[in-house]
Design a protein around this motif. Sequence first.
Motif, PDB file in Angstrom:
ATOM      1  N   SER A   7       1.217  -0.937   0.492  1.00 18.19           N
ATOM      2  CA  SER A   7       0.136   0.151  -0.265  1.00 18.19           C
ATOM      3  C   SER A   7       0.765   0.998  -0.501  1.00 18.19           C
ATOM      4  N   GLY A   8      -0.332   2.303  -0.796  1.00 16.13           N
ATOM      5  CA  GLY A   8       0.669   3.819  -0.516  1.00 16.13           C
ATOM      6  C   GLY A   8       2.101   3.560  -1.815  1.00 16.13           C
ATOM      7  N   ASP A   9       3.389   3.153  -1.888  1.00 10.11           N
ATOM      8  CA  ASP A   9       4.041   3.688  -2.714  1.00 10.11           C
ATOM      9  C   ASP A   9       4.048   2.213  -4.033  1.00 10.11           C
ATOM     10  N   GLU A  24       5.710   2.994  -6.658  1.00 10.93           N
ATOM     11  CA  GLU A  24       7.474   2.174  -6.678  1.00 10.93           C
ATOM     12  C   GLU A  24       7.563   1.107  -6.220  1.00 10.93           C
ATOM     13  N   ARG A  25       7.165   0.608  -5.780  1.00 11.64           N
ATOM     14  CA  ARG A  25       7.909  -0.942  -5.070  1.00 11.64           C
ATOM     15  C   ARG A  25       7.466  -1.837  -6.050  1.00 11.64           C
TER      16      ARG A  25
END
Length: 564
Positions: free
Chosen positions: A546-548, A551-552
């Motif tokens: 979650s969140g990034d 990016e991941r």
Amino acid sequence: MEVEQDGFESVDDHASISDLLDLMIENGGVSLCLTTPNATPEPIVLMEQHPGEALVMDLSPVSYLLHRLQSGEPFFLRGQFEGKVIRTTALTLVQTRRSGGRFLCESDYPGALWVLQRRESFRAQLRLGMTVAVTVTNDQGQSAQGELRDLSQSGCQVELPLNASGILTQAHSPLRLAFTFPDGTSFAIDAEARHQQVDAEHHLLRVGFELVDHSAEQSRKIWYFVCEIEREAIRYDKEAEASARQASPLFTSQGIARSQQDQVGRRDLKHYATPAARRLVKVAAYLDAQLLLLTQGNDIDSRQLSLNADRIISLHEEDRQALLFASRCLSLEPELVRHGIAVAIQLLDWIGADLPPDARKAMVASALVHDLGKALIPQVVYTAPHFEASHLKVLSEHPGLLLERLKSCQWLSQSVAHAVIKGINERIDGSGYPDRLDGQAVGELSRACAIIDVVEAMRRDRPDRPATTTQQIYRYLLSHPEQFDPRWVKRYIDHFTALPVGTLVLFSSEQLAWIVRIDERGTPLEVVLTDQAAAPLRATLKYSVSGDVAERLGSPVRELAVST
């Protein structure tokens, strides 16, 4: 069982603890209270239990207490419903995580529960399929046969035929009530009729009786019956775990076709992927049982339909995106059941906010059952190698047959029910069914329903085609403006976006993940990874990101079509 000074009884049997916690989870109204003196109970959401291991709760409403709870300060949970007050032993938090702005926490599992049972006020209600025969006899020897609807320490409600009113009015002394349970247990007691309610449509008389002149032994038996009725009712309400619960001996007769209903209701919750999906299982169990009852000649159960529509609305208010994803996690359910649930949830999420509460509930209820009438038509329609005009004529009958079975649902708006159950199959070019309506004759709600119905149908495998992706579904809808209102198609796409919640996506990192939450632009905010292009179950899912997400995992590359 041990008794406290304040009247609470300690319950330490594992099955009973699980049953009582389920009641707390389903009924809501749970409070958290620190064990410090003069602490104030604070409302929280008890979400689920892992028997013997942990309780899962949403502590967002008491986030200001999290620093104390995370440091190990003990607390207890308390709930109250139907005459019971339930309190856990002291608990402590073992894990906290933040998801979508909420604080989802796990505590240890209570070794016992404290229960305060106010016997006089508690009334055990018999669920659909629980049959207790009652013979009402007056002092002149006249009698009538009926069925018990509820029982308390002080009274009961009995359904009698309308012509039983004469027996009641001609009584000059207390009536004799004789109860016969399915296992053959019988019990007789005197009672006086206190109120009557006429159900003219079903030719029934509902009579409230006060039990009079009973001995201490009779009182003891009544309380036993009340407890056993409640025990069996929990099995009916918790059909998802019925196989793990011992049946009440009073209701084990072969005279009740219970084995069929148990087979309908048995579900192993550990296979369902999310807490919301496990809570939806109760709705699925109701619809599955209702399918069986329809084929046996019964009407739609008005009370249960109302309760399950409310349950969907409550889950949506609690967390709309969790509910949307949960509707993709029901692959273990029959196709008609999961289709009805998915259509109801999407309709609620899309246009529910624009409707007044009564119409919103009617829309959800109608969507839940809109396809159940298919169980009432000859099944050759679905097994024939070629779909012919004669088959369409038979298929067109299912909406009307279902509406006939909804007549007892007096709270349900008929206009909404017709718009959903009939209108969902109409097309604006007149090519739909059952009435081949076209143009303006197809109302706005029906136009919206038609789109969701097609979206949900195309998400799933059929004998003549595999499941399709969201983009393929959108292209189909946009390429058929003569059937589907382009205005509503655009609104649907704008609302649910190109990669809706519940979509399986391959990311540029070559990882597969289900989209669990998105932002207003449709960008993934939370996903759960998997290594299988299969319907989401607990065994097929790995861990959430979650969140990034970008990016991941990188950017979404393509969607994979999976039948859910």
